[in-house]
Design a protein around this motif. Sequence first.
Motif, PDB file in Angstrom:
ATOM      1  N   TYR A 222      -0.004  -3.882   5.994  1.00 25.99           N
ATOM      2  CA  TYR A 222       0.304  -2.412   6.449  1.00 25.99           C
ATOM      3  C   TYR A 222       1.075  -2.211   7.496  1.00 25.99           C
ATOM      4  O   TYR A 222       0.768  -2.745   8.628  1.00 25.99           O
TER       5      TYR A 222
ATOM      6  N   ASP B  81      -6.364  14.824   1.854  1.00 22.14           N
ATOM      7  CA  ASP B  81      -5.338  13.850   2.414  1.00 22.14           C
ATOM      8  C   ASP B  81      -5.910  12.328   2.168  1.00 22.14           C
ATOM      9  O   ASP B  81      -4.981  11.289   2.231  1.00 22.14           O
TER      10      ASP B  81
ATOM     11  N   ARG C 123      -5.899  11.722  -1.650  1.00 17.98           N
ATOM     12  CA  ARG C 123      -4.638  12.062  -2.331  1.00 17.98           C
ATOM     13  C   ARG C 123      -4.050  10.714  -2.556  1.00 17.98           C
ATOM     14  O   ARG C 123      -4.143   9.617  -2.130  1.00 17.98           O
TER      15      ARG C 123
ATOM     16  N   TRP D  56     -14.676   8.122   5.770  1.00 22.85           N
ATOM     17  CA  TRP D  56     -14.291   7.170   5.149  1.00 22.85           C
ATOM     18  C   TRP D  56     -15.366   6.443   4.282  1.00 22.85           C
ATOM     19  O   TRP D  56     -15.160   5.939   3.092  1.00 22.85           O
TER      20      TRP D  56
ATOM     21  N   ILE E 200       0.931  -1.056  -0.059  1.00 23.23           N
ATOM     22  CA  ILE E 200      -0.020   0.167  -0.097  1.00 23.23           C
ATOM     23  C   ILE E 200       0.974   1.296   0.032  1.00 23.23           C
ATOM     24  O   ILE E 200       1.764   1.347   0.825  1.00 23.23           O
ATOM     25  N   SER E 201       0.647   2.185  -0.856  1.00 21.32           N
ATOM     26  CA  SER E 201       1.575   3.203  -1.057  1.00 21.32           C
ATOM     27  C   SER E 201       1.106   4.221   0.066  1.00 21.32           C
ATOM     28  O   SER E 201      -0.115   4.352   0.539  1.00 21.32           O
TER      29      SER E 201
ATOM     30  N   THR F 239      -6.530   7.827  12.072  1.00 24.06           N
ATOM     31  CA  THR F 239      -7.694   7.166  12.282  1.00 24.06           C
ATOM     32  C   THR F 239      -7.340   5.980  12.869  1.00 24.06           C
ATOM     33  O   THR F 239      -8.011   5.261  13.740  1.00 24.06           O
ATOM     34  N   ILE F 240      -6.242   5.044  12.074  1.00 19.27           N
ATOM     35  CA  ILE F 240      -6.090   3.930  12.587  1.00 19.27           C
ATOM     36  C   ILE F 240      -5.430   3.840  13.792  1.00 19.27           C
ATOM     37  O   ILE F 240      -5.889   2.874  14.803  1.00 19.27           O
TER      38      ILE F 240
ATOM     39  N   ASP G 272       0.498   7.379   0.132  1.00 22.51           N
ATOM     40  CA  ASP G 272      -0.451   8.568  -0.331  1.00 22.51           C
ATOM     41  C   ASP G 272      -1.734   7.990  -0.535  1.00 22.51           C
ATOM     42  O   ASP G 272      -2.688   8.804  -0.234  1.00 22.51           O
ATOM     43  N   VAL G 273      -1.976   6.595  -0.236  1.00 23.94           N
ATOM     44  CA  VAL G 273      -3.165   6.208  -0.217  1.00 23.94           C
ATOM     45  C   VAL G 273      -3.734   6.111   1.091  1.00 23.94           C
ATOM     46  O   VAL G 273      -5.008   6.504   1.170  1.00 23.94           O
ATOM     47  N   ILE G 274      -3.040   5.847   2.041  1.00 25.37           N
ATOM     48  CA  ILE G 274      -3.629   5.586   3.511  1.00 25.37           C
ATOM     49  C   ILE G 274      -3.364   6.944   4.319  1.00 25.37           C
ATOM     50  O   ILE G 274      -3.892   7.197   5.399  1.00 25.37           O
ATOM     51  N   ARG G 275      -2.465   7.835   3.691  1.00 22.90           N
ATOM     52  CA  ARG G 275      -2.138   8.978   4.222  1.00 22.90           C
ATOM     53  C   ARG G 275      -3.605   9.718   4.868  1.00 22.90           C
ATOM     54  O   ARG G 275      -4.658   9.680   3.851  1.00 22.90           O
ATOM     55  N   GLY G 276      -3.551  10.292   5.934  1.00 18.72           N
ATOM     56  CA  GLY G 276      -4.922  11.191   6.378  1.00 18.72           C
ATOM     57  C   GLY G 276      -5.603   9.831   6.907  1.00 18.72           C
ATOM     58  O   GLY G 276      -6.608  10.264   7.933  1.00 18.72           O
ATOM     59  N   TYR G 277      -5.216   8.633   6.971  1.00 17.51           N
ATOM     60  CA  TYR G 277      -5.932   7.505   7.713  1.00 17.51           C
ATOM     61  C   TYR G 277      -5.007   6.850   9.012  1.00 17.51           C
ATOM     62  O   TYR G 277      -5.533   6.210   9.745  1.00 17.51           O
TER      63      TYR G 277
END
Lengths: 114, 114
Positions: A41, B5, B8, A94, A2-3, A13-14, A5-10
């Motif tokens: 991840y 984000d 992104r 989400w 998983i890159s 939350t995690i 930039d994809v999970i950025r901002g989460y």
Amino acid sequence: MISSDVIRGYNDTIILSLLLEGDSYGYEISKNIRQITDEQYIMKETTLYSAFNRLEKNGYIESYYGEETQGKRRTYFKITPSGITYYKEKCEEWDITQKVVNKFIKELNEYGNN
Amino acid sequence: MISSDVIRGYNDTIILSLLLEGDSYGYEISKNIRQITDEQYIMKETTLYSAFNRLEKNGYIESYYGEETQGKRRTYFKITPSGITYYKEKCEEWDITQKVVNKFIKELNEYGNN
DNA sequence: TATAATTACTACGACAGGTAAAGTACGACA
DNA sequence: TGTCGTACTTTACCTGTCGTAGTAATTATA
């Protein structure tokens, strides 16, 4: 993989989701994320600790030192009421995000996968 | 509103998915995204055009000038074979990402919503 | 006829989150 | 004594997004 930039901002939350289960500290959270996701991840150390700083600055978590008499001292984190609120907001966001992105994701065999 | 984000890293994928339907240009793609998402996601102009640059630099799209004899000249974009491959990869990645993030997203009434 | 709105971009600079690299500190075990 | 595992901290950098502003042509409105 998983890159970022994809999970950025989460990432925030995690982390909050794990703190809902009880107070914890960096290393433990890191291990839990690995386990829960079957190594799919792995949050980088620096990402993790910078997320802690951000979350604390925003009042979503609070920190305190553990009582360990041996080993390196741990910094425990506890989610605050406003952290819970924020977490819920991110869950709703989400939900919308998934629906939006899914509109642009095709079934993988739709464009001649073979 | 979806935070930047979150999406992104999927802006490129969204653009590619629209180019799979046929060649297009900035303004049209922008409008299509609005429409398809019922205004739930509006890609900023600067984000859009910087994505075009990145995609072209990476060889995922190609540009050419339109034949308009009136109005401002448009730059059309066409997805390349490697763009299609990249798109498919991102679709698979999105699949995994959804599953991973969903492990940390609770049902919204689980923590006393009332 | 003026001017506002729409179409279709381009340039610049700032910002925030993620990350590599390196270092610190402690205990256990061989 | 050295390495491994735990538990962080600091620094500096990269990238994608976005606010702001400007350019340029066409079309709608007053």
